[in-house]
Design a protein around this motif. Structure first.
Motif, PDB file in Angstrom:
ATOM      1  N   LEU A  73     -53.881  -2.646  -6.013  1.00 55.00           N
ATOM      2  CA  LEU A  73     -54.280  -1.467  -5.240  1.00 55.00           C
ATOM      3  C   LEU A  73     -54.088  -0.177  -6.027  1.00 55.00           C
ATOM      4  O   LEU A  73     -54.946   0.704  -6.008  1.00 55.00           O
ATOM      5  N   ALA A  74     -52.958  -0.083  -6.718  1.00 54.09           N
ATOM      6  CA  ALA A  74     -52.649   1.151  -7.438  1.00 54.09           C
ATOM      7  C   ALA A  74     -53.556   1.364  -8.639  1.00 54.09           C
ATOM      8  O   ALA A  74     -53.886   2.503  -8.978  1.00 54.09           O
ATOM      9  N   ARG A  75     -53.975   0.287  -9.274  1.00 57.94           N
ATOM     10  CA  ARG A  75     -54.747   0.410 -10.509  1.00 57.94           C
ATOM     11  C   ARG A  75     -56.259   0.313 -10.322  1.00 57.94           C
ATOM     12  O   ARG A  75     -56.996   0.580 -11.266  1.00 57.94           O
ATOM     13  N   ALA A  91     -54.431   2.309   4.431  1.00 56.12           N
ATOM     14  CA  ALA A  91     -54.185   1.119   5.248  1.00 56.12           C
ATOM     15  C   ALA A  91     -53.149   0.203   4.622  1.00 56.12           C
ATOM     16  O   ALA A  91     -52.535  -0.606   5.316  1.00 56.12           O
ATOM     17  N   ASN A  92     -52.940   0.328   3.329  1.00 54.88           N
ATOM     18  CA  ASN A  92     -51.994  -0.522   2.610  1.00 54.88           C
ATOM     19  C   ASN A  92     -50.837   0.289   2.045  1.00 54.88           C
ATOM     20  O   ASN A  92     -50.408   0.090   0.909  1.00 54.88           O
ATOM     21  N   SER A  93     -50.294   1.166   2.873  1.00 48.82           N
ATOM     22  CA  SER A  93     -49.191   2.014   2.425  1.00 48.82           C
ATOM     23  C   SER A  93     -47.954   1.199   2.066  1.00 48.82           C
ATOM     24  O   SER A  93     -47.054   1.705   1.385  1.00 48.82           O
ATOM     25  N   TRP A  94     -47.888  -0.071   2.470  1.00 49.03           N
ATOM     26  CA  TRP A  94     -46.777  -0.948   2.079  1.00 49.03           C
ATOM     27  C   TRP A  94     -46.641  -1.008   0.559  1.00 49.03           C
ATOM     28  O   TRP A  94     -45.545  -1.234   0.036  1.00 49.03           O
ATOM     29  N   ALA A  95     -47.747  -0.808  -0.170  1.00 51.94           N
ATOM     30  CA  ALA A  95     -47.719  -0.915  -1.628  1.00 51.94           C
ATOM     31  C   ALA A  95     -46.809   0.142  -2.252  1.00 51.94           C
ATOM     32  O   ALA A  95     -46.254  -0.070  -3.333  1.00 51.94           O
ATOM     33  N   PHE A  96     -46.629   1.275  -1.572  1.00 58.44           N
ATOM     34  CA  PHE A  96     -45.774   2.325  -2.118  1.00 58.44           C
ATOM     35  C   PHE A  96     -44.305   1.910  -2.154  1.00 58.44           C
ATOM     36  O   PHE A  96     -43.523   2.459  -2.923  1.00 58.44           O
ATOM     37  N   ALA A  97     -43.902   0.935  -1.322  1.00 63.48           N
ATOM     38  CA  ALA A  97     -42.524   0.425  -1.388  1.00 63.48           C
ATOM     39  C   ALA A  97     -42.295  -0.291  -2.724  1.00 63.48           C
ATOM     40  O   ALA A  97     -41.194  -0.257  -3.258  1.00 63.48           O
TER      41      ALA A  97
END
Length: 191
Positions: A73-75, A91-97
């Motif tokens: 997601l980040a890349r 929608a995928n803010s979980w990735a920031f953890a």
């Protein structure tokens, strides 16, 4: 959005071009078929395209939440639909953890301006969209989804990281995620 090694600027010779596509609801499987047809044309020109992840707008929250998914997601690099890309990231803010510093939203690549498509091409695209949004498109969607999922089950492709449903198509059949996470775990243990 482009994903994988190209998004990471880490491409091996002969690598394919991985990408993620977001579709309208109830048109994912017809879109997958059209993209596969485009991939066959590109392959004739020596380009390997791999739409290895497709979701409809009803499935923007990705089911698999791990470090590998967070990096994807980040890349990823959006090539169309910057607004949809932003919706997907939110929608995928979980990735920031997993990656708290990966907050900058990517911008589409800057390149040479392309010529506008001709009127005939625009007309064909509009006609195709109208047909695919009609009841004919609904029938094609059901037929393609049923056929492809049954074919993959018959061939045993549903194993591993691959996953299929009405609103998602994840063709990760090579086990790359598992290998990448295992290698990362090995490096952490070595440290």
């Amino acid at each position: 959005a482009v994903t994988g090694s190209l998004a990471w600027d880490n491409v091996d010779p002969g690598a394919d071009i991985d990408y993620l596509i977001v579709t309208e609801p109830n048109r994912l499987w017809v879109t997958r078929w059209l993209v596969a047809a485009l991939g066959r044309v590109a392959q004739r020109n020596g380009v390997s395209l791999c739409a290895n992840y497709m979701v409809s707008t009803r499935a923007l929250v990705l089911a698999e939440r791990n470090l590998y998914g967070a990096y994807e997601l980040a890349r990823m690099i959006p090539i169309a639909g910057l607004g949809m890309y932003r919706r997907l990231r939110r929608a995928n803010s979980w990735a920031f953890a997993y990656l708290p510093n990966a907050v900058e939203i990517a911008r589409p690549p800057m390149g040479v301006p392309r010529a506008a498509p001709g009127r005939a091409l625009v007309g064909i695209a509009r006609l195709g969209a109208r047909i695919l949004r009609s009841p004919v498109g609904s029938v094609l969607e059901r037929l393609e989804m049923t056929y492809r999922i049954r074919k993959r089950a018959r061939l045993g492709i549903e194993e591993g990281e691959a996953s299929y449903g009405v609103d998602w198509y994840k063709a990760h059949t090579s086990g790359h995620r598992q290998r990448a996470l295992a290698a990362f775990g090995d490096r952490l243990r070595d440290l």
